[in-house]
Enzyme design. Sequence first.
Site, PDB file in Angstrom:
ATOM      1  CD  GLU A   1      -6.476   9.250   5.713  1.00  0.00           C
ATOM      2  OE1 GLU A   1      -6.945   9.185   4.903  1.00  0.00           O
ATOM      3  OE2 GLU A   1      -5.992   8.647   6.633  1.00  0.00           O
TER       4      GLU A   1
ATOM      5  CG  ASN B   1      -5.922   1.839  12.122  1.00  0.00           C
ATOM      6  OD1 ASN B   1      -6.513   1.598  13.324  1.00  0.00           O
ATOM      7  ND2 ASN B   1      -6.058   1.132  11.246  1.00  0.00           N
ATOM      8  CG  HIS B   2      -2.825   0.093   9.179  1.00  0.00           C
ATOM      9  ND1 HIS B   2      -3.747   0.889   9.192  1.00  0.00           N
ATOM     10  CD2 HIS B   2      -2.151   0.401   8.291  1.00  0.00           C
ATOM     11  CE1 HIS B   2      -3.767   1.720   8.127  1.00  0.00           C
ATOM     12  NE2 HIS B   2      -2.368   1.553   7.508  1.00  0.00           N
TER      13      HIS B   2
ATOM     14  CG  ASP C   1      -2.059   1.159   1.284  1.00  0.00           C
ATOM     15  OD1 ASP C   1      -2.048   2.013   0.234  1.00  0.00           O
ATOM     16  OD2 ASP C   1      -2.568   1.351   2.339  1.00  0.00           O
TER      17      ASP C   1
ATOM     18  CG  ASP D   1      -2.669   6.403   7.221  1.00  0.00           C
ATOM     19  OD1 ASP D   1      -3.046   6.897   6.321  1.00  0.00           O
ATOM     20  OD2 ASP D   1      -2.722   5.369   7.361  1.00  0.00           O
TER      21      ASP D   1
ATOM     22  NE  ARG E   1      -2.239  11.818   5.206  1.00  0.00           N
ATOM     23  CZ  ARG E   1      -2.787  10.692   4.957  1.00  0.00           C
ATOM     24  NH1 ARG E   1      -1.998   9.569   5.514  1.00  0.00           N
ATOM     25  NH2 ARG E   1      -3.830  10.524   4.318  1.00  0.00           N
TER      26      ARG E   1
HETATM   27  C1  GLC Z   1      -4.901   6.477   4.356  1.00  0.00           C
HETATM   28  C2  GLC Z   1      -4.201   6.807   3.080  1.00  0.00           C
HETATM   29  C3  GLC Z   1      -4.137   5.830   2.049  1.00  0.00           C
HETATM   30  C4  GLC Z   1      -3.839   4.292   2.565  1.00  0.00           C
HETATM   31  C5  GLC Z   1      -4.707   4.145   3.777  1.00  0.00           C
HETATM   32  C6  GLC Z   1      -4.311   2.972   4.993  1.00  0.00           C
HETATM   33  O1  GLC Z   1      -6.193   6.668   3.966  1.00  0.00           O
HETATM   34  O2  GLC Z   1      -4.286   8.174   2.772  1.00  0.00           O
HETATM   35  O3  GLC Z   1      -3.192   5.941   1.084  1.00  0.00           O
HETATM   36  O4  GLC Z   1      -4.173   3.445   1.776  1.00  0.00           O
HETATM   37  O5  GLC Z   1      -4.701   5.313   4.736  1.00  0.00           O
HETATM   38  O6  GLC Z   1      -3.137   3.235   5.449  1.00  0.00           O
END
Ligand code: GLC
Length: 544
Positions: A242, A102-103, A60, A200, A198
């Site tokens: 985000e 988050n992950h 990703d 995420d 930023r």
């Molecule tokens: C956020 C990022 C995106 C990513 C997702 C999972 O939405 O902008 O690109 O795939 O998180 O980390």
Amino acid sequence: MTHTWYKDAVFYELYVRAFRDSNGDGNGDLKGLIAKLDYLQELGVDCIWLLPICPSPLFDDGYDVADYYDIHKDFGTLADFKTLVEGVHARGMRIIIDVVVNHTSDEHPWFIESRSSTTAPKRDWYVWSKTNKRYEDARIIFLDTEKSNWAYDELTGEYYWHRFYSQQPDLNYDNPAVREEMLRIVDFWMELGIDGFRVDAVPYLIEREGTNCENLPETHDYVKQLRAHMNTKWPGRILLAEANQWPHDVRAYFGDDDEFHMAFHFPIMPRLFMALKQASRQSIVDILARTPDIPALTQWCIFLRNHDELTLEMVTEDERQFMWAEYAPEPRMRQNLGIRRRLAPLLDNDERRIRLLNAMLFSLPGSPIIYYGDEIGMGDNIWLDDRNGVRTPLQWDNTKNAGFSEADATYEPVIDTDEFSYQRVNVEQQRANPVSLWHFTRKILALRKQYRAFGRGTFEFVLPDNEGVLGYWRVYQDDTTGQTERFLVLINLTNQAQQVTLDLAAWAGVEPVDALTGNAWPVISDGPSAFELAPYAFHWLRLD
Ligand code: GLC
């Protein structure tokens, strides 16, 4: 003022891999970016935001982190990163980077250990379950590929939780060790001198049965802990959220000036595009009317496009169908609940509309973010998978690989066909042409920065009878000097000339000057003021 620098800043989002390749391996890298910092300074950027740069399988594009304490080998080294930060600061700019809280990647050693047995010491760093029937009210975000937020793991016969790809297991924020570790990661990058993060995918940190597992109070508790940590150790550096959510849910992430400094305003973005197709301001007016006031030290971040699909999560079903029909007629253009296209192709490469949307981006409430390549109106490649079509190499000039790389093959192909090919759209050619989009971007950016009204001023609609015209006041009063900056922004959202009549009697005798052109308008009388706006015209009228 200096601690709230982000209120006046113009941000520029870039993907290191796509920017400039210094060693000819086909991937952009930190050294390449360092060599191009003068370019960003010349454009007038205040703060660059780097997409993830840590070691990662890049399933990703780096949002699947395999080591939080290093740089991906394709991009360079920590020493390069230090040089980059110094180079940014030496030019009076700032830098923030993504932190993926988050992950992790499923290749992260924590996860490898966690999945190794039900009694592994790090088992509890991730969210495991004997059944896949828990948290069933949580939606699936990557709808095109994921059937469930649970993935079955053969080895221990249990399921792990993931809000994104199954290659991105969610960390368990109920575990204090995870919370502590993330603060250590924050410190590590802060010590390298960056100006913020930023952050995420914030809404999904905590899961609770019977909820949609988004924006939970426990998530806010952790954000507060993170902010308190920043205030103590790293004052002046920022956290940008985000949180792709409705305005009142995002409002909560500003807390009482004790959570995020900034947050993206997701819902306004598709509505800027919608307003153009509907030749009506209504959707913009509605969403801003639904946007609560935010605390004194906080700021919205607004954008037209970014590295993801143009998300249609924060619209109604009808609006989504409308947007898809108008902006993504070809199925390859759609992805999940969105549209994977860049700004210029979305607007049929019509510079009038590209400039119009930028005139709004740079004058609506919040700090604007430019997505790399949009300053020259780069195209996309819908035939590439996932969101790769909007992440192609930056087109510098008309030499091999658009001047991006000496390699024979680049990580994704450079756009080399039709109207968006690098022979036609590139930085060098636009810098040489004083009426190019690049020069327009540079100019509007510089203009915005001459004033405080756009970053800090009040906002008030001006709504003439004519729905095709959007108007607003941006007013800033400097308490120390007593001086006022007063702008009347007028936007013609239609492709026809539009008549507007406004009551500006309070300003009778004032001669408005359009800050964008320097042109003076007729002196305002004490009767109704009638104007004619050219198709897709935009004006920033100074009335002070
Ligand atoms: C956020 C990022 C995106 C990513 C997702 C999972 O939405 O902008 O690109 O795939 O998180 O980390």
